[in-house]
Write a protein that holds these residues in place. Sequence first.
Motif, PDB file in Angstrom:
ATOM      1  N   SER A 219      20.378  11.499   7.564  1.00  0.00           N
ATOM      2  CA  SER A 219      21.351  11.836   6.765  1.00  0.00           C
ATOM      3  C   SER A 219      22.579  10.727   6.825  1.00  0.00           C
ATOM      4  CB  SER A 219      21.716  13.326   7.100  1.00  0.00           C
ATOM      5  OG  SER A 219      20.833  14.298   7.057  1.00  0.00           O
ATOM      6  N   HIS A 220      22.626  10.252   8.035  1.00  0.00           N
ATOM      7  CA  HIS A 220      23.746   9.173   8.026  1.00  0.00           C
ATOM      8  C   HIS A 220      23.361   8.080   7.204  1.00  0.00           C
ATOM      9  CE1 HIS A 220      26.812  10.612  10.856  1.00  0.00           C
ATOM     10  NE2 HIS A 220      25.733  11.327  11.302  1.00  0.00           N
ATOM     11  N   THR A 221      22.222   7.639   7.151  1.00  0.00           N
ATOM     12  CA  THR A 221      21.796   6.349   6.333  1.00  0.00           C
ATOM     13  C   THR A 221      22.053   6.787   4.731  1.00  0.00           C
ATOM     14  OG1 THR A 221      19.912   5.784   7.833  1.00  0.00           O
ATOM     15  CG2 THR A 221      19.690   5.103   5.470  1.00  0.00           C
ATOM     16  N   VAL A 222      21.595   7.769   4.405  1.00  0.00           N
ATOM     17  CA  VAL A 222      21.649   8.236   3.137  1.00  0.00           C
ATOM     18  C   VAL A 222      23.454   8.205   2.879  1.00  0.00           C
ATOM     19  CG1 VAL A 222      21.816  10.179   1.422  1.00  0.00           C
ATOM     20  CG2 VAL A 222      19.631   9.588   2.609  1.00  0.00           C
ATOM     21  N   ALA A 223      24.126   8.841   3.673  1.00  0.00           N
ATOM     22  CA  ALA A 223      25.836   9.034   3.345  1.00  0.00           C
ATOM     23  C   ALA A 223      26.297   7.494   3.342  1.00  0.00           C
ATOM     24  CB  ALA A 223      26.364   9.691   4.334  1.00  0.00           C
ATOM     25  N   SER A 224      25.993   6.589   4.193  1.00  0.00           N
ATOM     26  CA  SER A 224      26.263   5.128   4.441  1.00  0.00           C
ATOM     27  C   SER A 224      25.834   4.479   2.989  1.00  0.00           C
ATOM     28  CB  SER A 224      25.530   4.697   5.505  1.00  0.00           C
ATOM     29  OG  SER A 224      26.044   3.426   5.525  1.00  0.00           O
ATOM     30  N   ARG A 225      24.580   4.631   2.529  1.00  0.00           N
ATOM     31  CA  ARG A 225      24.090   4.017   1.312  1.00  0.00           C
ATOM     32  C   ARG A 225      24.999   4.529   0.100  1.00  0.00           C
ATOM     33  NH1 ARG A 225      17.592   3.558   2.595  1.00  0.00           N
ATOM     34  NH2 ARG A 225      17.766   2.133   4.352  1.00  0.00           N
ATOM     35  N   LEU A 226      25.110   5.762   0.013  1.00  0.00           N
ATOM     36  CA  LEU A 226      26.065   6.193  -0.896  1.00  0.00           C
ATOM     37  C   LEU A 226      27.437   5.559  -1.003  1.00  0.00           C
ATOM     38  CD1 LEU A 226      24.993  10.089  -0.610  1.00  0.00           C
ATOM     39  CD2 LEU A 226      24.660   8.385  -2.749  1.00  0.00           C
ATOM     40  N   ASP A 227      28.101   5.536   0.174  1.00  0.00           N
ATOM     41  CA  ASP A 227      29.367   4.982   0.474  1.00  0.00           C
ATOM     42  C   ASP A 227      29.165   3.570  -0.153  1.00  0.00           C
ATOM     43  OD1 ASP A 227      30.728   7.151   1.389  1.00  0.00           O
ATOM     44  OD2 ASP A 227      30.400   6.483   3.510  1.00  0.00           O
ATOM     45  N   GLN A 228      28.251   2.846   0.137  1.00  0.00           N
ATOM     46  CA  GLN A 228      28.237   1.428  -0.567  1.00  0.00           C
ATOM     47  C   GLN A 228      28.010   1.538  -1.993  1.00  0.00           C
ATOM     48  OE1 GLN A 228      24.749  -0.252   1.766  1.00  0.00           O
ATOM     49  NE2 GLN A 228      25.900   0.116   3.823  1.00  0.00           N
TER      50      GLN A 228
ATOM     51  N   PRO B 217      18.291   3.086  -2.238  1.00  0.00           N
ATOM     52  CA  PRO B 217      19.492   2.686  -3.143  1.00  0.00           C
ATOM     53  C   PRO B 217      19.101   3.054  -4.440  1.00  0.00           C
ATOM     54  CG  PRO B 217      19.480   1.161  -1.292  1.00  0.00           C
ATOM     55  CD  PRO B 217      17.963   1.719  -1.358  1.00  0.00           C
ATOM     56  N   GLY B 218      17.972   2.582  -4.835  1.00  0.00           N
ATOM     57  CA  GLY B 218      17.654   2.671  -6.282  1.00  0.00           C
ATOM     58  C   GLY B 218      17.658   4.295  -6.824  1.00  0.00           C
ATOM     59  N   ASN B 219      17.333   5.016  -6.103  1.00  0.00           N
ATOM     60  CA  ASN B 219      17.176   6.502  -6.228  1.00  0.00           C
ATOM     61  C   ASN B 219      18.485   7.037  -5.944  1.00  0.00           C
ATOM     62  OD1 ASN B 219      14.384   6.316  -6.881  1.00  0.00           O
ATOM     63  ND2 ASN B 219      13.662   6.660  -4.817  1.00  0.00           N
ATOM     64  N   LEU B 220      19.285   6.777  -5.081  1.00  0.00           N
ATOM     65  CA  LEU B 220      20.400   7.197  -4.892  1.00  0.00           C
ATOM     66  C   LEU B 220      21.631   7.055  -5.924  1.00  0.00           C
ATOM     67  CD1 LEU B 220      20.778   6.504  -0.860  1.00  0.00           C
ATOM     68  CD2 LEU B 220      20.476   8.746  -2.112  1.00  0.00           C
ATOM     69  N   SER B 221      21.456   5.827  -6.445  1.00  0.00           N
ATOM     70  CA  SER B 221      22.254   5.389  -7.603  1.00  0.00           C
ATOM     71  C   SER B 221      22.138   6.480  -8.747  1.00  0.00           C
ATOM     72  CB  SER B 221      21.913   3.931  -8.135  1.00  0.00           C
ATOM     73  OG  SER B 221      20.708   4.115  -8.956  1.00  0.00           O
TER      74      SER B 221
ATOM     75  N   ALA C 102       0.655  -1.230  -0.011  1.00  0.00           N
ATOM     76  CA  ALA C 102      -0.083   0.033  -0.098  1.00  0.00           C
ATOM     77  C   ALA C 102       0.904   1.206   0.127  1.00  0.00           C
ATOM     78  CB  ALA C 102      -0.955  -0.170   1.108  1.00  0.00           C
ATOM     79  N   ASP C 103       2.159   1.027   0.336  1.00  0.00           N
ATOM     80  CA  ASP C 103       3.133   2.462   0.607  1.00  0.00           C
ATOM     81  C   ASP C 103       3.721   2.594  -0.473  1.00  0.00           C
ATOM     82  OD1 ASP C 103       4.778   0.096   1.070  1.00  0.00           O
ATOM     83  OD2 ASP C 103       5.529   1.426   2.768  1.00  0.00           O
ATOM     84  N   ARG C 104       3.599   1.937  -1.707  1.00  0.00           N
ATOM     85  CA  ARG C 104       4.401   1.994  -2.955  1.00  0.00           C
ATOM     86  C   ARG C 104       4.789   3.351  -3.489  1.00  0.00           C
ATOM     87  NH1 ARG C 104      -0.715   0.612  -4.158  1.00  0.00           N
ATOM     88  NH2 ARG C 104      -1.911   1.883  -5.797  1.00  0.00           N
ATOM     89  N   VAL C 105       3.823   4.566  -3.063  1.00  0.00           N
ATOM     90  CA  VAL C 105       4.249   5.954  -3.667  1.00  0.00           C
ATOM     91  C   VAL C 105       5.665   6.332  -2.795  1.00  0.00           C
ATOM     92  CG1 VAL C 105       3.524   7.961  -4.194  1.00  0.00           C
ATOM     93  CG2 VAL C 105       1.911   6.030  -4.595  1.00  0.00           C
ATOM     94  N   TRP C 106       5.312   5.837  -1.416  1.00  0.00           N
ATOM     95  CA  TRP C 106       6.364   6.360  -0.572  1.00  0.00           C
ATOM     96  C   TRP C 106       7.575   5.750  -0.871  1.00  0.00           C
ATOM     97  CZ3 TRP C 106       5.677   9.477   3.660  1.00  0.00           C
ATOM     98  CH2 TRP C 106       4.070   9.837   4.325  1.00  0.00           C
ATOM     99  N   LYS C 107       7.664   4.553  -1.207  1.00  0.00           N
ATOM    100  CA  LYS C 107       8.963   3.498  -1.564  1.00  0.00           C
ATOM    101  C   LYS C 107       9.255   4.312  -2.942  1.00  0.00           C
ATOM    102  CE  LYS C 107       7.745  -0.410   0.890  1.00  0.00           C
ATOM    103  NZ  LYS C 107       7.493  -2.014   0.768  1.00  0.00           N
ATOM    104  N   ALA C 108       8.561   4.744  -3.716  1.00  0.00           N
ATOM    105  CA  ALA C 108       9.083   5.114  -5.273  1.00  0.00           C
ATOM    106  C   ALA C 108       9.534   6.504  -4.965  1.00  0.00           C
ATOM    107  CB  ALA C 108       7.787   5.291  -6.102  1.00  0.00           C
ATOM    108  N   TYR C 109       9.081   7.469  -4.034  1.00  0.00           N
ATOM    109  CA  TYR C 109       9.683   8.762  -3.917  1.00  0.00           C
ATOM    110  C   TYR C 109      10.880   8.648  -3.154  1.00  0.00           C
ATOM    111  CZ  TYR C 109       9.646  13.658  -2.722  1.00  0.00           C
ATOM    112  OH  TYR C 109       9.839  15.111  -2.577  1.00  0.00           O
ATOM    113  N   ASP C 110      11.005   7.618  -2.005  1.00  0.00           N
ATOM    114  CA  ASP C 110      11.854   7.732  -1.117  1.00  0.00           C
ATOM    115  C   ASP C 110      13.563   8.171  -1.656  1.00  0.00           C
ATOM    116  OD1 ASP C 110      13.469   7.467   1.397  1.00  0.00           O
ATOM    117  OD2 ASP C 110      13.204   4.970   1.558  1.00  0.00           O
ATOM    118  N   PRO C 111      13.788   9.648  -0.881  1.00  0.00           N
ATOM    119  CA  PRO C 111      15.202   9.800  -1.506  1.00  0.00           C
ATOM    120  C   PRO C 111      16.192   8.953  -0.952  1.00  0.00           C
ATOM    121  CG  PRO C 111      14.010  11.811  -0.618  1.00  0.00           C
ATOM    122  CD  PRO C 111      12.892  10.340  -0.087  1.00  0.00           C
ATOM    123  N   ALA C 112      16.130   8.200   0.058  1.00  0.00           N
ATOM    124  CA  ALA C 112      17.299   7.414   0.827  1.00  0.00           C
ATOM    125  C   ALA C 112      17.168   5.861   0.113  1.00  0.00           C
ATOM    126  CB  ALA C 112      17.039   7.400   2.214  1.00  0.00           C
TER     127      ALA C 112
END
Length: 383
Positions: free
Chosen positions: A321-330, A292-296, A280-290
């Motif tokens: 912010s730390h979650t985003v930075a960590s995923r970008l590192d990965q 990994p698919g969007n960060l890529s 049900a929360d598919r739009v939230w997930k599609a938008y989610d700036p954090a």
Amino acid sequence: MSPPTSPARQQDRHHARHRARHHVRPRVRRAVATLAAAVAVLGAPAVQPAHAAAPQVPVFHDASGLTQVAGGSLVRRDTDFTLTVTSAEVAGPHRIRVFLPSGYAADPERRWPVTYFLHGGPGTVDDAAAVPALRSDDMITVVPDGGRKGWYADWVMQNTALGAANWETFHLQQVVPFIDANLRTVPERTHRAVAGLSMGGSGALHYAQARPDLFGHVAALSGGLDFGMAEVRAAVLATELNLPGVWCAVSSAAPGTCADYGPYVDSDAIFGSPYPVFGADRVWKAYDPAAPGNLSRLADTGITLYTGDNDLIEGYTARASHTVASRLDQLGIESRLVDYGDGASLAPTCNGGHTYACWAPAFADWVPRVTAAFEAASRRPGS
């Protein structure tokens, strides 16, 4: 009762008043002249010559689905003005504030890089006045209205009390080309940045992901970046429902006042159901700036994140912010995270809270860096 005054005494008083006028008036005139000169040095408009020319700003023409509202312009000076426009994508008139470099008019052949500043909720375009660094002589700054709770998204529901609410389309498909059509910009991603704070922080990161062809640089300050966090989803819901309480802090509202996010709308209005049940929360997930698919999608983008951690809201933005930075590192994507904690490392005015006292010095740190990146791009072969 006083005794009557003799004619001689009256004549003496008349001569005394006459002498006083001739002695005092020159002193008064000199004092007024001195005061006027002092006020002029301070820049007070009251003593400007009556024939002073009105500030001249560029002439804008309707474009990209935006229509200017007659009489809707506010000119503070020739480098600081606001337009009012209408669009089929967002109901009602909306303002766009523009800061031009001081040398814009004097060098008509020069083109300039642009930064788009996205305000927080329930802010306005005038919030940018609290960030002196945005008045840069090295770039144009554009501040489009993002709504009290627009969340920089095309809403799932378009029939709420707010009417049409396609904020992402408004900004990316209308405001950006409108600015490029009317100002001397460098219309390339290497010379265009998007930056925002709080609600605008998540919006900035999302816009950089949604349109990497438009933006080569992004800065997110104290953003609700991780839509997988229950606290971030709760912040969105609180703005939809205009709930009082802790989320009064998520704004630039005056101290001691509670933020007003405007009319109540359905809790599913912006991103649909927030509950992770049967997708049900598919739009939230599609938008989610954090996500990994969007960060890529930021592989070739200059990324800067700022956050404190010294109040309840900043505790959440620090985690995100730390979650985003960590995923970008990965993902092997370079980024710069500035966690200034209680603010001591950033500026004497900053206490690490969710406030312009921290955001203004954070922008003062970022703006010279992004303008240096713009300049470096200009020096590359083929630029």
